[in-house]
Design an enzyme around this catalytic site. Structure first.
Site, PDB file in Angstrom:
ATOM      1  N   LYS A 356       1.208  -1.340   0.189  1.00  0.00           N
ATOM      2  CA  LYS A 356       0.076   0.094  -0.427  1.00  0.00           C
ATOM      3  C   LYS A 356       1.189   1.448   0.337  1.00  0.00           C
ATOM      4  CE  LYS A 356      -3.955  -2.039   2.294  1.00  0.00           C
ATOM      5  NZ  LYS A 356      -4.559  -2.838   1.666  1.00  0.00           N
ATOM      6  N   ASP A 429      -2.318  -7.555  -2.246  1.00  0.00           N
ATOM      7  CA  ASP A 429      -3.210  -6.766  -1.768  1.00  0.00           C
ATOM      8  C   ASP A 429      -4.372  -7.123  -1.803  1.00  0.00           C
ATOM      9  OD1 ASP A 429      -3.888  -4.661   0.214  1.00  0.00           O
ATOM     10  OD2 ASP A 429      -3.887  -3.501  -0.929  1.00  0.00           O
ATOM     11  N   GLU A 431      -6.024  -9.832  -0.320  1.00  0.00           N
ATOM     12  CA  GLU A 431      -5.617 -10.939   0.564  1.00  0.00           C
ATOM     13  C   GLU A 431      -6.943 -11.694   1.576  1.00  0.00           C
ATOM     14  OE1 GLU A 431      -6.021  -8.324   3.944  1.00  0.00           O
ATOM     15  OE2 GLU A 431      -4.981  -7.957   1.049  1.00  0.00           O
ATOM     16  N   ARG A 433      -9.850 -12.412   1.058  1.00  0.00           N
ATOM     17  CA  ARG A 433     -10.842 -12.933   0.143  1.00  0.00           C
ATOM     18  C   ARG A 433      -9.977 -14.624   0.074  1.00  0.00           C
ATOM     19  NH1 ARG A 433     -11.213  -9.385  -4.946  1.00  0.00           N
ATOM     20  NH2 ARG A 433     -11.086  -8.293  -3.644  1.00  0.00           N
TER      21      ARG A 433
END
Length: 575
Positions: A356, A429, A431, A433
């Site tokens: 991020k 990113d 992650e 799920r």
């Protein structure tokens, strides 16, 4: 969770339950913050695990303070308002209630009664302060002539909602009590007549919720804090007797779960690791061992269950994952329905190799990426106190961190979930799920009929619905009615979103069964369609994306969102 900038309305909470004061985040409040989990050690050697624990124990030298949880006693009474004795008498008024005659005197009988004992000072002051009863308005006056030291008017707006407006009433009075150091207050409505018995109960509950929400402050990580002064709240004019007393006790139990959920989310990642989250879950089970049991799976046990998707996310972190499973079984043992609540449990999300970065990425807030698990465990705490009959509930959290290291998951890797489906990771990113995939398979294997998962899953949902509304995705109209009905009672805002199957085309991979992210368009929908791949077709399933309302940007604190809706839904499914 994909990069996300969030803000939300606040739902801060406290508890008046005596049991909650000893159980809410005991480790983080009273003890050393870096205990060793009693769960079976993972694949790390003992020497490395101990060295790591010692090193992490010194990170920031943070020792959360012991704070006093407010204990507020509630009582429902029928008494003439002018005779009530205490610090603050607060009256909730609508704009209609504030209507005055040609002599600038109140038309409302309740306000007339108060004003007559105050020699007209109340009507005069409301005119001078331009108080019209709009939502958000309040005025607290110190006027002689009543049994109370102060009298207050709190605006409910033009059409008071029995949940949102009345909760705001309780919160406004709690705020006034803080500023005046009041210890006992009374709350009533200017127009309680005409309310049905059921509405009176829900109104009293909303007022009580607001009072504890407005009183509680999470000061564990501040060097100085003030002790709350409010000790008792009398709710006047909404009835008396066992029904309202039972409702107020239920409200206290729900607030105990909300405060627990808030404290979990507020705790920073150097305090709340996956191991600590698992310990807190186990503590809930031990506190309510008559109805709750805990199972914590380590890495090797997760490998045996072929949870490759979940373990891939956890692989980069020095803090090993903990798969949490609490099971509620009702007193008496008779089970008529089986439910599962699944919460995303990323105690920190760096984004992995898709780190991020940039404005609005909110990496500094990614401690709240376990907000779904906080809602689930908060609900477990509340239900452990309420003990509904006839329903079995499984609370499931795949807890881990999404970090960066040489052992971590890379973009382009293919991972295999526990139902055998393969996933090409095109974005590390996305992650959450991946962890939910194995958690949902596990939940369905418990023999449940309905599953609700909650996750801070997508920034797309925040873009679509804003900071105060959670998105709901389900192919089941029946389940949608149940949960949305529960949210109307709780006052939490949910909005059903479409599950457009044609969007699945963007989730197809050339080398695996699927990718883990589609394009920018419809990102919340494609995320829900991804999760659907891991749910048994015979099970009713709902996904709730609470990325927006999990956090309040204005107050810079967690909201406890989801707990009250989950508790209400489970309660409605009980016998």
């Amino acid at each position: 969770m994909a990069a996300i900038k969030v803000s939300s309305l606040t739902l801060l909470a406290s508890t008046t339950s005596s049991s909650s004061s000893s159980s809410v985040f005991t480790k983080l409040r009273f003890g050393p913050i870096w205990g060793i989990s009693t769960a079976t050690p993972f694949c790390y050697k003992r020497t490395r695990r101990m060295a790591h624990s010692i090193a992490r124990a010194t990170l920031g030298l943070t020792q959360p303070n012991q704070i006093e949880v407010p204990k507020i006693s509630f009582a429902a009474k029928e008494i003439d308002l002018v005779e009530w004795k205490g610090d603050i008498l607060a009256v909730g008024v609508t704009e209609k209630d504030m209507a005055k005659d040609e002599n600038s005197k109140f038309k409302n009988s309740t306000l007339q009664n108060l004003d007559s004992h105050l020699d007209g000072s109340l009507s005069e002051a409301s005119t001078e302060e331009d108080f019209t009863g709009k939502a958000g308005q309040s005025t607290i006056l110190r006027l002689p002539g009543l049994g109370s030291k102060r009298v207050g008017l709190v605006g409910l707006g033009s059409a008071a909602n029995p949940t949102t407006a009345y909760r705001s009433l309780g919160e406004a009075v709690a705020t006034a009590a803080k500023s005046s150091l009041a210890s006992n207050v009374a709350i009533t409505l200017a127009s309680p007549k005409g309310l049905s018995a059921e509405t009176k109960l829900s109104t009293a509950s909303a007022i009580a919720t607001g009072a504890v929400l407005g009183t509680y402050e999470d000061n564990r990580f501040k060097s100085e804090s003030n002790k709350p002064s409010l000790k008792s709240v009398d709710i006047l004019g909404l009835g008396t007797g066992p029904e309202i007393e039972k409702k107020l006790k239920y409200t206290e139990d729900v607030c105990a779960g909300i405060i627990f959920g808030k404290e979990l989310v507020n705790a920073p990642a150097n305090v709340l690791t996956p191991a600590v989250l698992a310990e807190e879950a186990k503590r809930i089970a031990s506190l309510y061992s008559d109805v709750l049991s805990a199972t914590i799976l380590d890495v090797e046990q997760c490998k045996e269950l072929k949870m490759g998707s979940y373990l891939a996310v956890a692989a980069a972190s020095a803090n090993p994952p903990h798969f949490i499973h609490l099971c509620y079984k009702p007193p008496g043992g008779v089970v008529k329905s089986k439910l599962a609540l699944v919460g995303k449990g990323l105690t920190f999300d760096s984004g992995g190799y898709n780190i991020k970065t940039g404005p609005g990425c909110s990496i500094e807030l990614m401690k709240f990426d376990m907000g779904g698990s906080a809602a689930v465990l908060g609900a477990a705490k509340s239900l452990g106190q309420i003990k509904p009959a006839g329903v079995e509930v499984h609370f499931i959290v795949a807890a881990c961190e999404n970090m960066i290291s040489g052992t971590g998951m890379r973009p382009g890797d293919i991972v295999t979930a526990s139902n055998g489906k393969t996933i090409e990771v095109n974005n590390t990113d996305a992650e959450g799920r991946l962890t939910l995939a194995d958690a949902l398979v596990y939940a369905c294997n418990q023999g449940v009929e309905k599953v609700v998962d909650l996750a801070t899953l997508t920034g797309a949902c925040v873009v679509a619905l804003g900071p105060s509304i959670a998105g709901v995705f389900t192919p089941s109209d029946d389940l949608a009615r149940e949960v949305l009905g529960a949210s109307e009672v709780s006052g939490e805002k949910l909005w059903r979103m479409p599950m457009e199957e044609s969007y699945w085309e963007s989730m197809k991979s050339g080398v695996a069964d699927m990718v883990n992210t589609g394009g920018r368009q419809g990102g919340a929908i494609t995320a829900a369609l991804f999760l659907k791949q891991f749910v048994d077709e015979k099970v009713q399933w709902m996904h709730i994306d609470l990325a927006g309302p999990v956090w309040n940007d204005k107050k810079k604190a967690a909201t406890g969102f989801g707990v009250s809706t989950l508790v209400e839904w489970v309660f409605k499914n009980s016998s």
